[in-house]
Motif scaffolding. Sequence first.
Motif, short mmCIF file in Angstrom:
data_model
loop_
_atom_site.label_atom_id
_atom_site.label_comp_id
_atom_site.label_asym_id
_atom_site.label_seq_id
_atom_site.Cartn_x
_atom_site.Cartn_y
_atom_site.Cartn_z
N GLU A 1 -2.21 24.34 -3.46
CA GLU A 1 -1.12 24.28 -2.49
C GLU A 1 0.24 24.41 -3.17
O GLU A 1 1.17 24.95 -2.59
CB GLU A 1 -1.18 22.97 -1.71
CG GLU A 1 -2.37 22.87 -0.76
CD GLU A 1 -2.38 21.55 0.01
OE1 GLU A 1 -1.33 20.90 0.09
OE2 GLU A 1 -3.45 21.18 0.51
N TYR B 1 -5.22 15.18 -5.38
CA TYR B 1 -5.64 16.53 -5.76
C TYR B 1 -4.49 17.31 -6.40
O TYR B 1 -3.32 16.92 -6.33
CB TYR B 1 -6.19 17.29 -4.55
CG TYR B 1 -5.22 17.48 -3.40
CD1 TYR B 1 -4.46 18.63 -3.29
CD2 TYR B 1 -5.09 16.51 -2.41
CE1 TYR B 1 -3.58 18.82 -2.23
CE2 TYR B 1 -4.21 16.68 -1.35
CZ TYR B 1 -3.46 17.84 -1.27
OH TYR B 1 -2.59 18.02 -0.22
N THR C 1 -2.77 10.00 6.35
CA THR C 1 -4.02 10.59 5.86
C THR C 1 -3.75 11.67 4.82
O THR C 1 -4.39 11.69 3.76
CB THR C 1 -4.83 11.17 7.02
OG1 THR C 1 -5.33 10.10 7.82
CG2 THR C 1 -6.01 12.00 6.52
N LYS C 2 -2.81 12.55 5.08
CA LYS C 2 -2.49 13.60 4.11
C LYS C 2 -1.00 13.54 3.77
O LYS C 2 -0.15 13.71 4.65
CB LYS C 2 -2.85 14.99 4.62
CG LYS C 2 -2.72 16.07 3.54
CD LYS C 2 -3.29 17.41 3.97
CE LYS C 2 -3.22 18.44 2.83
NZ LYS C 2 -3.74 19.76 3.23
N GLN C 3 -0.72 13.31 2.50
CA GLN C 3 0.67 13.26 2.03
C GLN C 3 0.93 14.45 1.11
O GLN C 3 0.27 14.59 0.08
CB GLN C 3 0.91 11.96 1.25
CG GLN C 3 0.66 10.71 2.05
CD GLN C 3 0.82 9.48 1.20
OE1 GLN C 3 1.94 9.07 0.87
NE2 GLN C 3 -0.29 8.86 0.83
N LEU C 4 1.85 15.30 1.49
CA LEU C 4 2.23 16.46 0.68
C LEU C 4 3.41 16.05 -0.20
O LEU C 4 4.57 16.22 0.18
CB LEU C 4 2.58 17.64 1.58
CG LEU C 4 1.50 18.05 2.59
CD1 LEU C 4 1.97 19.22 3.43
CD2 LEU C 4 0.19 18.38 1.88
N LEU D 1 -7.92 20.46 -2.87
CA LEU D 1 -8.45 19.48 -1.93
C LEU D 1 -9.78 19.92 -1.34
O LEU D 1 -10.72 19.12 -1.24
CB LEU D 1 -7.43 19.23 -0.81
CG LEU D 1 -7.89 18.29 0.31
CD1 LEU D 1 -8.28 16.92 -0.25
CD2 LEU D 1 -6.81 18.17 1.37
N SER E 1 -9.76 7.73 -1.44
CA SER E 1 -8.57 8.57 -1.46
C SER E 1 -8.75 9.67 -2.49
O SER E 1 -9.38 9.45 -3.54
CB SER E 1 -7.32 7.74 -1.79
OG SER E 1 -6.14 8.51 -1.67
N LYS F 1 -13.16 17.70 -1.49
CA LYS F 1 -13.77 17.21 -0.26
C LYS F 1 -15.21 17.66 -0.15
O LYS F 1 -16.09 16.89 0.25
CB LYS F 1 -12.98 17.71 0.95
CG LYS F 1 -11.69 16.96 1.21
CD LYS F 1 -10.87 17.66 2.30
CE LYS F 1 -11.61 17.73 3.61
NZ LYS F 1 -10.77 18.40 4.66
N GLY G 1 -0.65 16.26 -4.00
CA GLY G 1 -0.98 15.78 -2.67
C GLY G 1 -2.00 14.67 -2.73
O GLY G 1 -2.71 14.50 -3.72
N PHE H 1 -4.97 12.72 -0.16
CA PHE H 1 -5.73 12.78 1.09
C PHE H 1 -6.56 11.51 1.20
O PHE H 1 -7.42 11.24 0.37
CB PHE H 1 -6.63 14.01 1.09
CG PHE H 1 -7.49 14.16 2.32
CD1 PHE H 1 -6.92 14.46 3.55
CD2 PHE H 1 -8.87 14.00 2.24
CE1 PHE H 1 -7.71 14.60 4.68
CE2 PHE H 1 -9.66 14.14 3.37
CZ PHE H 1 -9.09 14.44 4.59
N THR H 2 -6.26 10.70 2.24
CA THR H 2 -6.95 9.42 2.44
C THR H 2 -7.42 9.36 3.88
O THR H 2 -6.69 8.88 4.76
CB THR H 2 -6.02 8.24 2.12
OG1 THR H 2 -5.33 8.48 0.90
CG2 THR H 2 -6.82 6.95 1.99
#
Length: 418
Positions: free
Chosen positions: A219, A163, A178-181, A138, A160, A142, A168, A170-171
């Motif tokens: 991650e 990654y 905003t961040k979904q794991l 990520l 969005s 970014k 995951g 990231f939006t």
Amino acid sequence: MERYDLLYRLYDEFDTDTLREYQDFVDVFPPVDSRVALDHWQEASDELERRKDEIRDGFATGGTFAEVAARATREQAFAAQDLYSKYGRAVNALVLDVDETLRSAGKTDNEIPRDTLHVLTEFHERGVPIVICTGQTLENVKGFAIQGLGNELVHSGDVSIVYEAGTGVFTPGHGSQTKQLLYEDLDEEIRAVFDEIRSRVLPDAPADLRRGVHLQGNEFNITLKPNFDIGSSKAETVIDEGLVYLIDLLAEAIAGVEEANGDVDVDDAREWARAYYADADPEIREVLESEGEVSGAAVDDVPESVRDLFERIDVAYYHADAAEIGSLELNKVAGVEAALDVLDIDDPFVTVMGDSKSDLRVMQWVEENDYGIGAAPDHASRDVLDHVMNTDELVFDRGKSAEMLRTVYVLNLLAKLG
């Protein structure tokens, strides 16, 4: 008059080549603090509008045709019309791989070209969300997204980032979403396998391999990258060795998890893992053969409980680039679905651009569900190119992602005409 006839007339009666040169100059003119340069830009901008006015006056829907001519070659415009004739709708999101798709180390010094970035900003201005879909971490994504597209665009709520190939999403600008794991939703058994591999992958590696690779800062996924130039013979050597090592390490981790279900011999587990993944991927089979590590077992020898775990865990090989272990439940398709959900796209018709096996899964998902179209650079993997050629033949030259994006952009312009 048929739309095709109008396009023929557009490109036959007007100097569209010069028009595009003016449009490209105006679009990507570098920021300078020079009165002479700015005057030159203004003159070019005025000439661009004069030429567009000629087209606007020559067609009932001249405004759209002027924009088509300013952004697309004849071939791109007709390809866009073919797509509209086939699907009858505009693209409502872009799903884009980065490495060797938007940017190419072989042609663009590993930077996303300025013309590609500009086309992406134009899509954004027209309300088309952008999903960056990559195997990178990520933080890496970014960084170059903000540098290339700008902080305001990236945090606009219409971008969005999927990654680590789907572990995951990231939006920015979507509150608790905003961040979904996505990896947190995996069951404990699978997470235990990954935890075991991650704890051992570098400490237990043979000395020569440990000196030749590093662990990408993921991650969740476990990715070995070479300490040499990607594509070089040294990178090929260590990644091939690293692939065999990862398969064996995966087998040992699964054997440890399976101890609760009965006695699993580690040597047997290694043979099963090599047999299973060689059968699943011809490139992995080729590496095992070249390394002299082919399994003596058959796929049918793998116990059902072990096979169930293999079927949920992906081993990926990227020639002279990376060897990776990931979850098949957390692939790019899962990430794209989550991203589209956050972006509130409930009737997707997307353009997927990519070059690798992980991108192919997204293209296949899109085709099977009538969710859009797939495109690839001409150096993509064989399977990706086969898929693209068997669908809409959307192949672009290496480092020329902007050309394909322009075709899609013109598709959307033509779709407005109905």
